[in-house]
Design an enzyme around this catalytic site. Sequence first.
Site, short mmCIF file in Angstrom:
data_model
loop_
_atom_site.label_atom_id
_atom_site.label_comp_id
_atom_site.label_asym_id
_atom_site.label_seq_id
_atom_site.Cartn_x
_atom_site.Cartn_y
_atom_site.Cartn_z
N ARG A 90 0.83 -1.20 0.00
CA ARG A 90 0.00 0.00 0.00
C ARG A 90 0.87 1.26 0.00
O ARG A 90 0.55 2.23 -0.70
CB ARG A 90 -0.92 0.00 1.22
CG ARG A 90 -1.79 1.24 1.33
CD ARG A 90 -2.70 1.19 2.54
NE ARG A 90 -3.53 2.38 2.62
CZ ARG A 90 -4.50 2.57 3.51
NH1 ARG A 90 -4.75 1.63 4.41
NH2 ARG A 90 -5.20 3.67 3.51
N ASN A 144 -10.65 -4.27 -1.31
CA ASN A 144 -10.53 -3.26 -2.36
C ASN A 144 -9.61 -3.71 -3.50
O ASN A 144 -8.69 -4.49 -3.25
CB ASN A 144 -10.00 -1.95 -1.77
CG ASN A 144 -11.07 -1.19 -1.03
OD1 ASN A 144 -12.19 -1.08 -1.48
ND2 ASN A 144 -10.71 -0.65 0.13
N CYS A 164 -19.17 -1.90 0.87
CA CYS A 164 -18.33 -0.75 1.19
C CYS A 164 -18.99 -0.01 2.35
O CYS A 164 -20.20 -0.09 2.54
CB CYS A 164 -18.20 0.16 -0.03
SG CYS A 164 -17.18 1.63 0.23
N TYR A 244 -14.17 10.14 -1.97
CA TYR A 244 -13.27 9.69 -3.03
C TYR A 244 -13.38 10.56 -4.28
O TYR A 244 -12.48 10.58 -5.11
CB TYR A 244 -13.56 8.23 -3.39
CG TYR A 244 -13.09 7.26 -2.35
CD1 TYR A 244 -11.78 6.82 -2.32
CD2 TYR A 244 -13.96 6.82 -1.35
CE1 TYR A 244 -11.33 5.95 -1.34
CE2 TYR A 244 -13.52 5.94 -0.36
CZ TYR A 244 -12.20 5.51 -0.37
OH TYR A 244 -11.76 4.66 0.61
#
Length: 421
Positions: A90, A144, A164, A244
């Site tokens: 990540r 994800n 989600c 987002y």
Amino acid sequence: MKLTVVGGGSTYTPELIDGFARLRDTLPVEELVLVDPAPERLELVGGLARRIFAKQGHPGKIVTTFDLDAGVEGADAVLLQLRVGGQAAREQDETWPLECGCVGQETTGAGGLAKALRTVPVVLDIAERVRRTNPDAWIIDFTNPVGIVTRALLQAGHKAVGLCNVAIGFQRKFAGLLGVTPNDVHLDHVGLNHLTWETGVRLGGPEGENVLPKLLGEHGDDIAADLSLPRVLLDRLGVVPSYYLRYFYAHDEVVRELRTKPSRASQVAEMERELLKMYADPALDEKPALLAKRGGAYYSEAAVDLAASLLGGGGSPYQVVNTYNKGTLPFLPDDAVIEVQAAVGAKGATPLAVADVDPLYAGLMANVTAYEDLALEAALRGGRDRVFRALLSHPLIGQYEYAEALTDQLIAHNREHLAWA
């Protein structure tokens, strides 16, 4: 009832355990299996999970194992919450795209594609093993990028629904602002995973009064601050975008911020170290306050609600999930995976009808759906050219020089996870 959590050694798992314990009347779990390949983490998380169940008087048994096949055997539902490559991968997803002036993020843009390429083959392997041992089990995906992963599962014929926590977060937020219970709030939630808009906020159900104009009028500053977007933008749109959307609506501003502060991955990694120290304390028998900063707020409640409905229990009749479009949004293919309100039951999720979508949002959805098509093709078949095509199609990239450079970076940073590379 037996449930299995793949990725059960996550530091976030105690949040899920707390939800199972508190909501045991909704979802009466008799056996909960935590599967994870990291034995030390699994032992710490499993120990705390058992103490949480004991403190709250839950009669269910918690089992820990690194044997996936044994863990999923006989499960009624399997929850996926894994991270291939861990926080180290990540960290890379969030940093190397910045070298090209593109957003570095784990679920969208180049970093999101890298995560999809690492994750899809692993998830499909897990799903096949679930199908071999128990073909009737439901797979609930919280891994994800949820939209792409859920589409991979559905395309391969698995009984899967994506989940989600964005929608339930908005539901809780709006309920607090309105002074009502969360169950009183029904969202007109439309889009793709991590690309959604609240186009209406209704009281009492799908046909209830739309109080979104009132919310924006009275609480627009508060909502805008949560999203790190200007109030004037929300007023002009008349909807509430998910946070987002800031990567799209304020891309260059976000890139400047990301270049001048520690990555989210590094912050989460530090939290995880602290959490694991806490979990090692045999006196700890509840989720610590620090866990709230870890992310995934309300996931446990959403997961319990979804599992209860799929398994024929007492879940909510309508829930926001990720599932096949099937004509719900006519400007997208039927096999696109969308994130909308759906009627959820033992046969799965059926999207509710959606009002006409403004071209401002429909156009971006169509663009990102095309990217997700190409991303899934790259994840399933590999190859540098497929990676390049997916990156070139993404609206946060779009320039061939950037796509070329990002393709080389993606492969270099993820070679150990890409069999074809």
